[in-house]
Motif scaffolding. Structure first.
Motif, PDB file in Angstrom:
ATOM      1  N   LYS A  36       0.804  -1.216   0.000  1.00 22.48           N
ATOM      2  CA  LYS A  36       0.000   0.000   0.000  1.00 22.48           C
ATOM      3  C   LYS A  36       0.838   1.268   0.000  1.00 22.48           C
ATOM      4  O   LYS A  36       0.524   2.243  -0.690  1.00 22.48           O
ATOM      5  N   GLU A  37       1.914   1.273   0.769  1.00 24.81           N
ATOM      6  CA  GLU A  37       2.708   2.498   0.838  1.00 24.81           C
ATOM      7  C   GLU A  37       3.428   2.802  -0.471  1.00 24.81           C
ATOM      8  O   GLU A  37       3.650   3.970  -0.802  1.00 24.81           O
ATOM      9  N   CYS A  53       2.149   2.093  -3.487  1.00 25.18           N
ATOM     10  CA  CYS A  53       1.082   2.670  -4.311  1.00 25.18           C
ATOM     11  C   CYS A  53       0.782   4.101  -3.894  1.00 25.18           C
ATOM     12  O   CYS A  53       0.566   4.975  -4.735  1.00 25.18           O
ATOM     13  N   ALA A  54       0.769   4.334  -2.580  1.00 23.49           N
ATOM     14  CA  ALA A  54       0.466   5.673  -2.074  1.00 23.49           C
ATOM     15  C   ALA A  54       1.540   6.681  -2.480  1.00 23.49           C
ATOM     16  O   ALA A  54       1.235   7.825  -2.821  1.00 23.49           O
ATOM     17  N   SER A  64       0.771   9.960  -4.705  1.00 25.75           N
ATOM     18  CA  SER A  64       1.108  11.312  -4.266  1.00 25.75           C
ATOM     19  C   SER A  64       1.965  12.023  -5.307  1.00 25.75           C
ATOM     20  O   SER A  64       1.760  13.212  -5.589  1.00 25.75           O
ATOM     21  N   GLY A  70      -3.713  12.712  -4.772  1.00 20.00           N
ATOM     22  CA  GLY A  70      -4.247  13.245  -3.519  1.00 20.00           C
ATOM     23  C   GLY A  70      -5.073  14.501  -3.730  1.00 20.00           C
ATOM     24  O   GLY A  70      -6.156  14.652  -3.163  1.00 20.00           O
ATOM     25  N   LYS A  73      -3.394  10.582   3.388  1.00 22.21           N
ATOM     26  CA  LYS A  73      -3.388   9.292   4.084  1.00 22.21           C
ATOM     27  C   LYS A  73      -2.936   8.162   3.157  1.00 22.21           C
ATOM     28  O   LYS A  73      -3.420   8.026   2.042  1.00 22.21           O
ATOM     29  N   THR A  74      -2.047   7.338   3.683  1.00 17.49           N
ATOM     30  CA  THR A  74      -1.505   6.230   2.894  1.00 17.49           C
ATOM     31  C   THR A  74      -2.602   5.310   2.389  1.00 17.49           C
ATOM     32  O   THR A  74      -2.600   4.912   1.216  1.00 17.49           O
ATOM     33  N   LEU A 123      -4.687   6.996  -0.444  1.00 15.54           N
ATOM     34  CA  LEU A 123      -3.895   7.186  -1.654  1.00 15.54           C
ATOM     35  C   LEU A 123      -3.598   5.849  -2.340  1.00 15.54           C
ATOM     36  O   LEU A 123      -3.695   5.729  -3.562  1.00 15.54           O
ATOM     37  N   GLY A 124      -3.239   4.854  -1.535  1.00  8.12           N
ATOM     38  CA  GLY A 124      -2.953   3.543  -2.106  1.00  8.12           C
ATOM     39  C   GLY A 124      -4.167   2.931  -2.776  1.00  8.12           C
ATOM     40  O   GLY A 124      -4.077   2.380  -3.884  1.00  8.12           O
TER      41      GLY A 124
END
Length: 218
Positions: A72-73, A75-76, A80, A85, A102-103, A106-107
């Protein structure tokens, strides 16, 4: 989002991909179903890319690289970078509490946008977008193969400390879409916290933040 590199024929797909459940209704469905699909499209493209990149690697070597690229991070961070975002369609409360940064949000949105590209223009275009956006990360995947929790544990052991301790300090949101806040602490006193849509992702992100604080080269 010009950095995405795709001009949508069906703009409704993009709008849905950017719509969070905090503002969704019958007339404006949220991005959860697209997120589900995008996760699978991303996984397939990344798996293919890693196998092509290293034709001799065993599954045990490929798997951690894959996990580092689709988590997830990751992708986030890409979301970003390309401005997702700012484009998110959020409810007032979510927007006021920093939802655009938020991670988890965004992910999820990044995966949904991938699915929107796939539905709008097909697999070849989705693959093109993913490989361009993930190019640097794919090239560096081997260096980032070990997850952050493993690296933090190894660092603690090297220092003769007890293993890191992870604690859920907050859980919010509905059962089908929870957000966990996890804090990790070291025996020596270092601590960091992070939030994500799963306990595992929150632990990974918290470990990564603590690593950056105590050992920037990690």
């Amino acid at each position: 989002m010009r950095a995405l590199g795709h001009q949508f024929t069906d703009m409704a797909l993009l709008e849905r991909a950017l719509t969070h459940s905090s503002i969704a209704n019958r007339a404006r469905p949220d991005n959860q179903r697209l997120e589900f699909l995008g996760d699978r499209v991303l996984g397939l493209v990344i798996a293919e890319a890693l196998l092509k990149e290293d034709k001799s690697a065993a599954e045990g070597q490929i798997a951690p690289r894959f996990n580092a690229l689709v988590r997830k991070e990751a992708c986030a961070a890409i979301a970003s970078h390309i401005g997702i975002g700012d484009a998110l369609i959020l409810g007032r409360s979510e927007a006021q509490t920093g939802g655009r940064r938020k991670t988890a949000l965004l992910g999820d949105a990044m995966e949904a946008v991938i699915a929107a590209v796939y539905r709008d223009a097909g697999m070849d275009k989705a693959r093109e977008v993913i490989l361009r956006l993930w190019a640097d990360r794919i090239a560096e995947a081997e260096e980032d193969a070990r997850d952050a929790k493993t690296r933090l544990q190894e660092l603690a052991q090297a220092r003769g400390e007890a293993l890191p301790v992870y604690k859920i300090v907050n859980r919010r949101g509905p059962d089908h879409k929870p957000v966990f806040t996890v804090e990790v602490t070291l025996e020596s006193g270092g601590a960091a916290s992070a939030e994500a849509s799963s306990k595992r992702d929150a632990e990974q992100q918290a470990a990564r933040r603590l690593l950056q604080e105590i050992s920037p080269d990690e």
